[in-house]
Write an enzyme that holds these catalytic residues in place. Sequence first.
Site, PDB file in Angstrom:
ATOM      1  CG  ASP A 231      -2.033   0.865   1.193  1.00  0.00           C
ATOM      2  OD1 ASP A 231      -3.176   0.592   1.564  1.00  0.00           O
ATOM      3  OD2 ASP A 231      -2.048   1.667   0.221  1.00  0.00           O
TER       4      ASP A 231
HETATM    5  C1  GLC Z   1      -4.202   4.380  -0.032  1.00  0.00           C
HETATM    6  C2  GLC Z   1      -5.196   3.086   0.012  1.00  0.00           C
HETATM    7  C3  GLC Z   1      -4.998   2.225  -1.097  1.00  0.00           C
HETATM    8  C4  GLC Z   1      -4.837   2.943  -2.364  1.00  0.00           C
HETATM    9  C5  GLC Z   1      -3.648   3.581  -2.401  1.00  0.00           C
HETATM   10  C6  GLC Z   1      -3.121   4.428  -3.388  1.00  0.00           C
HETATM   11  O1  GLC Z   1      -3.772   4.723   1.129  1.00  0.00           O
HETATM   12  O2  GLC Z   1      -5.147   2.366   1.203  1.00  0.00           O
HETATM   13  O3  GLC Z   1      -6.392   1.563  -1.029  1.00  0.00           O
HETATM   14  O4  GLC Z   1      -5.183   2.388  -3.639  1.00  0.00           O
HETATM   15  O5  GLC Z   1      -3.224   4.328  -0.975  1.00  0.00           O
HETATM   16  O6  GLC Z   1      -3.963   5.513  -3.436  1.00  0.00           O
END
Ligand code: GLC
Length: 721
Positions: free
Chosen positions: A247
Amino acid sequence: MSGAGNLAAQSLFNTAAEAKITKLIRKMTLDEKIAVIHASSSFTSGGVKRLGIPEITTSDGPHGVRPEHGRDWVLDEGVDDAGTYLPTGNTLAATWNPTLGYAYGSVLGSEANYRSKDIILGPGINIIRSPLNGRNFEYLSEDPYLIAKMAVGYIKGVQDQGVSACVKHYAANNEEADRGTVNVLMSERALREIYLPGFKAAVQEGQVNSIMGSYNKFRGQHATHSAYLVNTILKGEWGFKGLLMSDWGSVHDTKEALLNGTDLEMGTDLVLMNSTVSQTASNGGKVHEDLYSQFFMADAAKAMVKNGSIKEAVIDEKVRRILRVMLKTHMLDGKRIKGVYNSKNHQATALKVAEEGIVLLKNEGGLLPLSAAGLKSVAVIGENATRENAMGGGSSQVKAKYEITPLEGLKNLLGKETPVKYAQGYKIALNQQADSALIQQAVTAARSADVAIIYCGWTHGYDYSKWDNNAYDAEGVDKPNLDMPFGQNELIKAVLEANPKTIVVLMGGGPIDISGWVDHAAAIVEGWYPGMEGGNALAKVLFGQVNPSGKLPMTFPKKLEDSPAHHLGEFPGKNGEVHYNEGIFVGYRYFDTFKVKPQYAFGHGLSYTTFTYSAMSVKRNGNAVTVKVKLKNSGSRAGAEVLQLYVKQNQTKIEKPEKELKAFRKIFLKAGEEQLVEFQLTADAFKYYDETQKGWLTAPGSFNIMLGSASDDIRGERTVL
Ligand code: GLC
């Protein structure tokens, strides 16, 4: 693509591809290998121009392709990025229609192609453990079987467009406020029976190309580089051949990430940027030229290979997985499927998902469906009647080409003949309490109208133009409680008093406390965040052009403390830990077993017609069981029933839930039509995870098979030995 071709395309792993990848890896320098295993900008990861390896471009999110923005997250101006805003995850789940899951994914994949995105960062499938989790609106359900069936359709829909889905967040990311630090502790049985099956189905049935590791820790290790979750289970037991990405900022240690299966590090710059900014301040304004070389899997990884503490083969394995996904998404053969953007077809899918996802919770005295004929006036009340939700909620935001609000949808349906009087009723603002003037206006409007419709419930946040203005249904926050905010209860009670012909439409990402007035409301509808066509879908359901067929994908408790995560478990965590003491007793598994009556049960949803079940039979054939039933539409209008099949184990020493969903079918029938429906249950439907044996077993004893219209509306039950 032919079936066989499709099948081959489905599997990430085939010998021809592997040979091609091996040849490519042999040509790559160490620097080039390192470049591809971490981000090169906020949403791209490194490429190797010399070898024709492009950067991978990712984009959120689960409900539509996110607006373009630069590294500092400021939205780009003047770009063609206003697309299809689909209903949110739990609206899709509330359809209980896997075919719609596929259609939903197809829209996402096609629009990702149009916007030249290789990986769409969805679906989000974390278990809805507590109704307070801010991101429940993105997720699907409290039940792993429903999640699995809806997620697989979605993933295949995306990937048949030649785009990769990225199922997230692996694993146990069930709260938001402390998501980056909380250490999740749960039993092995809860992990295997509740929190992992959706991901396992995504890998083994959906052949998902990529997975996103989650922010939280799991049993003491960051989930994104958890040896147990990633090496042992995901890549070991399940045989996952695609790539695991972090993430955004969920990698915290180079050696763990390299050795425990993180293939691609994304978004660390959010973390580093802050540290760089602080460094800049402290060292007289010198900013590190290339932030990305500071990533955990960048210079530091290269240094570990150079000093021999990590074998280059470890890097090669990550590169191999990344190249597999590139091959699957036509990034190396230039055969990207031409995408379609915001087409009538896509809008029709958005409408269909909303129509089938809206849930009729209560309908006393047949107040619904309304009839436009003869209706002299309608009062429409509530800020949620005019609110557009697409840009709210955090990373799943979408710049919608348009968004039909509930008020617009009503006006579209009623046309000029029936006057619609709007009253705001309540105000969405920080610390906003009941506003007596607004309530008075609403009461006056309701009193003078034939019927009143109140659009109320949750909201994402206060001001969607500000990225971090999240409040209730949103990333990074959890709701403080289930109380209706902004003084809505006072408004609803006053309007119900003024006009008993009032329909309450709850918008938002799930349960809210309605105990103060539920007994005085004749009709209640759950509208979720129904996407760009949501207003039209709601109007069509309220006026009977669509017969509602949605079913709740999660339990609506009467009060928060009735929820198992709050009654038995902990939510949110404290002192950096959260104990899932409720174990496998999540959602209806808890309410039914511990005999706690919910406001509305898992699988609940009414129709404007009626269905009868007859001639139910069960027949064992070896380890499998065949279940048959006749379903009849005994009402006066066409409709769809979601036949739910639950399994219960009789007399056993093994601790088991009262019932567990093991099959379902959505059946559309004309008035008077009858259909024989058959289910084939495999041995898996009767197993539980035994922690001592570390495997799936069938406890001795008989089982009851239940068929019903909801988990608390069982229409037939048979015992199978
Ligand atoms: C965010 C989210 C994830 C998302 C990523 C990119 O913090 O947790 O679901 O796809 O970052 O934005």
